[in-house]
Design a protein around this motif. Structure first.
Motif, PDB file in Angstrom:
ATOM      1  N   LEU B  18      -0.801  -1.649  -0.899  1.00 54.73           N
ATOM      2  CA  LEU B  18      -2.193  -1.326  -0.599  1.00 54.73           C
ATOM      3  C   LEU B  18      -2.925  -2.579  -0.132  1.00 54.73           C
ATOM      4  N   LEU B  19      -2.702  -3.673  -0.837  1.00 58.19           N
ATOM      5  CA  LEU B  19      -3.335  -4.948  -0.449  1.00 58.19           C
ATOM      6  C   LEU B  19      -2.879  -5.378   0.935  1.00 58.19           C
ATOM      7  N   ARG B  20      -1.589  -5.255   1.204  1.00 61.90           N
ATOM      8  CA  ARG B  20      -1.059  -5.664   2.517  1.00 61.90           C
ATOM      9  C   ARG B  20      -1.630  -4.818   3.645  1.00 61.90           C
ATOM     10  N   SER B  21      -1.923  -3.554   3.342  1.00 59.90           N
ATOM     11  CA  SER B  21      -2.484  -2.689   4.383  1.00 59.90           C
ATOM     12  C   SER B  21      -3.859  -3.172   4.813  1.00 59.90           C
ATOM     13  N   TYR B  22      -4.508  -3.985   3.965  1.00 61.75           N
ATOM     14  CA  TYR B  22      -5.788  -4.590   4.309  1.00 61.75           C
ATOM     15  C   TYR B  22      -5.630  -6.039   4.745  1.00 61.75           C
ATOM     16  N   GLY B  23      -4.407  -6.426   5.018  1.00 61.22           N
ATOM     17  CA  GLY B  23      -4.159  -7.761   5.547  1.00 61.22           C
ATOM     18  C   GLY B  23      -4.120  -8.865   4.508  1.00 61.22           C
ATOM     19  N   LEU B 108     -12.625  -6.687  -1.739  1.00 65.74           N
ATOM     20  CA  LEU B 108     -12.090  -7.470  -0.632  1.00 65.74           C
ATOM     21  C   LEU B 108     -13.218  -7.922   0.307  1.00 65.74           C
ATOM     22  N   ARG B 109     -14.204  -7.045   0.516  1.00 66.01           N
ATOM     23  CA  ARG B 109     -15.359  -7.385   1.372  1.00 66.01           C
ATOM     24  C   ARG B 109     -16.133  -8.532   0.752  1.00 66.01           C
ATOM     25  N   GLU B 110     -16.306  -8.463  -0.550  1.00 67.98           N
ATOM     26  CA  GLU B 110     -17.046  -9.504  -1.271  1.00 67.98           C
ATOM     27  C   GLU B 110     -16.312 -10.848  -1.144  1.00 67.98           C
ATOM     28  N   LEU B 111     -14.988 -10.802  -1.273  1.00 59.29           N
ATOM     29  CA  LEU B 111     -14.203 -12.028  -1.181  1.00 59.29           C
ATOM     30  C   LEU B 111     -14.200 -12.588   0.230  1.00 59.29           C
ATOM     31  N   ASP B 112     -14.316 -11.665   1.204  1.00 56.32           N
ATOM     32  CA  ASP B 112     -14.339 -12.075   2.598  1.00 56.32           C
ATOM     33  C   ASP B 112     -15.657 -12.729   2.959  1.00 56.32           C
ATOM     34  N   GLY B 113     -16.601 -12.644   2.047  1.00 54.37           N
ATOM     35  CA  GLY B 113     -17.918 -13.241   2.254  1.00 54.37           C
ATOM     36  C   GLY B 113     -18.792 -12.364   3.100  1.00 54.37           C
TER      37      GLY B 113
END
Lengths: 153, 113
Positions: B18-23, B108-113
């Motif tokens: 699942l994580l890999r599907s989001y890069g 993931l969005r939060e971590l992406d800033g």
């Protein structure tokens, strides 16, 4: 083309029946969406892992419940807990539901209840395994006939 | 980069996929000892996904190693007491399995800033 359409129709109907009868839930659909050209056999591979895990855990539960000197219900519960997690992760709804009931009997230290649940979970696992193998066979037939696997919402 | 710590093979493989599907690049281990070793070797992670029931390790022990990244706890338990125990053990967020996009994407969005 007609053969492919027929097979795709069969696949869609069979998938729908598995969801309708509660064998699979939306989580399985989500997994199918993760399958792509980079990982074309992903769902089959994950299902195989799940079956291996299931068998191991069911054997652990059976051994723990057989103990004449007193059942270690924590040990049984640990295996049921793990099976609940993996079944919910793959979308195996009926297996997960039996695990929920099973945990209650573990908590109550009710051996008879646990044994009934063990029988049920073994039954549900066998049913699911057969049905998924049928679904995957249909997939293979579609691909062999030159078609693509329909996405079933 | 994310570290998935889950003793259940099916869950760990699915969480990583699942994580890999989001890069997201992922490492997966099936026990706390290997997680500790990986972190101690200097590998940096932006996100750790950790199962609640693990030998050797819990979230606080990871925090004690100076790990400050986001920690997401996953478990098959659903009770409030388990949730509180998990949060008290050092995770930032608690999710009942299965890990799904609805819970993962905002993180993931939060971590992406």
């Amino acid at each position: 083309m007609d053969v492919v359409n027929q097979l795709q129709r069969q696949f869609i109907d069979y998938s729908a029946s598995l969801h309708r009868e509660g064998f699979l839930d939306d989580q399985f659909t989500q997994l199918q969406k993760l399958q792509d050209d980079n990982s074309p056999d992903f769902v089959v591979e994950v299902a195989s892992l799940f079956f291996e895990d299931c068998e191991k855990l069911i054997n652990n539960m059976a051994r723990a419940l057989e103990q004449q000197q007193g059942v270690d219900f924590k040990q049984v519960d640990a295996s049921v807990h793990q099976l609940k997690g993996s079944s919910s992760s793959i979308g195996a709804m009926r297996v997960k539901d039996v695990c929920i009931a099973f945990r209650s009997f573990c908590e109550a230290q009710n051996r008879e209840g646990c044994l009934r649940c063990l029988q049920q979970v073994t039954h549900e696992y066998s049913l699911l395994k057969n049905k998924l193998q049928t679904l995957f066979r249909l997939q293979q037939q579609i691909l062999a006939a030159g078609g693509s696997i329909p996405v079933v919402e | 980069t994310a570290l998935v710590v889950d003793g259940d093979t099916t869950c760990r493989v699915l969480e990583q996929l699942l994580l890999r599907s989001y890069g997201v690049q992922t490492h997966g281990v099936d026990n706390g000892r290997d997680a500790v070793a990986l972190i101690a070797s200097g590998v940096k992670f932006n996100l750790i996904i950790i199962d609640m029931i693990l030998p050797v390790l819990n979230g606080l022990e990871i925090r004690d190693m100076g790990v400050h990244c986001k920690m997401l706890g996953v478990t098959a338990c659903s009770g409030e007491s388990e949730r509180q125990a998990f949060l008290a053990a050092g995770v930032d967020v608690f999710i009942e399995k299965p890990l799904d996009p609805e819970h993962l994407v905002p993180i993931l969005r939060e971590l992406d800033g």
